[in-house]
Design a protein around this motif. Sequence first.
Motif, PDB file in Angstrom:
ATOM      1  N   ILE A 135      41.089 -25.170  15.598  1.00  0.00           N
ATOM      2  CA  ILE A 135      40.760 -25.455  14.249  1.00  0.00           C
ATOM      3  C   ILE A 135      41.780 -24.939  13.530  1.00  0.00           C
ATOM      4  O   ILE A 135      42.559 -23.627  13.685  1.00  0.00           O
ATOM      5  N   GLU A 136      42.119 -25.583  12.400  1.00  0.00           N
ATOM      6  CA  GLU A 136      43.062 -25.157  11.478  1.00  0.00           C
ATOM      7  C   GLU A 136      42.654 -25.575   9.857  1.00  0.00           C
ATOM      8  O   GLU A 136      42.865 -26.935   9.597  1.00  0.00           O
ATOM      9  N   GLU A 137      42.124 -24.763   9.054  1.00  0.00           N
ATOM     10  CA  GLU A 137      41.820 -25.002   7.768  1.00  0.00           C
ATOM     11  C   GLU A 137      41.934 -23.735   6.792  1.00  0.00           C
ATOM     12  O   GLU A 137      41.728 -22.588   7.315  1.00  0.00           O
ATOM     13  N   THR A 138      41.996 -24.059   5.614  1.00  0.00           N
ATOM     14  CA  THR A 138      42.043 -23.113   4.469  1.00  0.00           C
ATOM     15  C   THR A 138      41.177 -23.462   3.441  1.00  0.00           C
ATOM     16  O   THR A 138      41.030 -24.546   3.242  1.00  0.00           O
TER      17      THR A 138
ATOM     18  N   THR B 295      38.793 -27.393   0.752  1.00  0.00           N
ATOM     19  CA  THR B 295      39.330 -27.372   2.026  1.00  0.00           C
ATOM     20  C   THR B 295      40.439 -28.204   2.169  1.00  0.00           C
ATOM     21  O   THR B 295      40.428 -29.385   1.953  1.00  0.00           O
ATOM     22  N   PHE B 296      41.458 -27.380   2.886  1.00  0.00           N
ATOM     23  CA  PHE B 296      42.736 -28.271   3.133  1.00  0.00           C
ATOM     24  C   PHE B 296      43.212 -27.718   4.446  1.00  0.00           C
ATOM     25  O   PHE B 296      42.887 -26.660   5.101  1.00  0.00           O
ATOM     26  N   SER B 297      44.357 -28.454   4.747  1.00  0.00           N
ATOM     27  CA  SER B 297      45.090 -28.042   5.825  1.00  0.00           C
ATOM     28  C   SER B 297      46.487 -27.708   5.533  1.00  0.00           C
ATOM     29  O   SER B 297      47.142 -28.314   4.929  1.00  0.00           O
ATOM     30  N   PHE B 298      47.196 -26.742   6.130  1.00  0.00           N
ATOM     31  CA  PHE B 298      48.689 -26.454   6.091  1.00  0.00           C
ATOM     32  C   PHE B 298      49.255 -27.232   7.133  1.00  0.00           C
ATOM     33  O   PHE B 298      50.498 -27.743   6.996  1.00  0.00           O
TER      34      PHE B 298
ATOM     35  N   VAL C 278      37.272 -31.812  -1.812  1.00  0.00           N
ATOM     36  CA  VAL C 278      36.687 -31.050  -2.762  1.00  0.00           C
ATOM     37  C   VAL C 278      35.232 -31.085  -2.716  1.00  0.00           C
ATOM     38  O   VAL C 278      34.558 -32.237  -2.872  1.00  0.00           O
ATOM     39  N   GLU C 279      34.353 -30.064  -2.863  1.00  0.00           N
ATOM     40  CA  GLU C 279      33.013 -30.205  -2.894  1.00  0.00           C
ATOM     41  C   GLU C 279      32.413 -29.097  -4.224  1.00  0.00           C
ATOM     42  O   GLU C 279      32.849 -28.248  -4.090  1.00  0.00           O
ATOM     43  N   THR C 280      31.670 -29.781  -5.009  1.00  0.00           N
ATOM     44  CA  THR C 280      31.005 -29.308  -6.125  1.00  0.00           C
ATOM     45  C   THR C 280      29.419 -29.720  -6.164  1.00  0.00           C
ATOM     46  O   THR C 280      29.160 -30.446  -5.392  1.00  0.00           O
TER      47      THR C 280
END
Length: 324
Positions: free
Chosen positions: A245-248, A258-261, A269-271
């Motif tokens: 897994i790789e996420e920020t 939530t995004f990935s490098f 984008v969650e609101t």
Amino acid sequence: MDQVKWGIIGCGDVTEVKSGPAFSKVPNSTLVAVMRRDAVKAADYARRHQVSTWYDDADALINDPAVNAIYIATPPGSHAEYAIRAMRAGKPVYVEKPMALNAAECEAMNQVSRETGVPLFVAFYRRALAYFSAVKELIDQQVIGNIRYVRVVLNWQPDDREVGSQPGWRVSPEISGGGLLHDLASHQFDFLEFALGPIKTASGIARNQAGLYQADDMVVANFEFESGVLGTGSWCFTVNKEQRIEETQLIGSKGKITFSFFENFLIRVETETGSEEYTIPFPAHVQQPLIEQIVNELRGNGKCPSTGETGARASAILDQITAR
């Protein structure tokens, strides 16, 4: 400087696609010479990339009058040496990341840049990529409100290139400055500072758990931005494929980004009103947008966002996290 004529010191893998071809695709920029200690490989690279001149000696390239800017793409252990020699020769330098073995070497490079007035840039190219510009814009527009917390997670299985009787340079601290953390998290911390401002403090625990190579293979960290945003990170390089897994995640007062490098081109984008996803692929040559900004600055048009001063900060943060 009317035309920027580049020479590459260390024409290895990173220069094949990520950077090398871009130097001749950016307007007012040309790759005119390359250097590698292995003369056969240097000549082969020059032939395949239609570069007119090749060397097996760095000083020969640095002193070539046809070269007026230098890209250093060797492993970090020689960055400071080559960058300082190039700047003292009056030639602007673009150096791969991490900028050097440690913060002290970075400061030595920046000191020479200040003394000579010769520009120094670092290959933290995510500062110029559309994908990361979109993440920064979402932050700046406060789409998820005020950022409260950053969570970085990277779990990867061992890479065949880094294990065995002759581990690669990335896991040889005397060459890389650390382990895979230094190679990868330098990108992460540089962009997080670009998007959220300076990190005030950082600490961590770094260990070698699996014994596959000399460098640390498991790191956990806490960090705090000057703005008051808090962050945590964990990097494990010895899990199995199913645990990869790789996420920020950026947690805000009104939602989450939530995004990935490194793994994908998706931004989620969650609101409270729902979720949205954006897909923004990288360009064919990922360093090209940053190289274009460097060329523009050298020609007197604009400023590049990735300098020796900003690049040194990522090394200082990594030094703090991995301090014994």
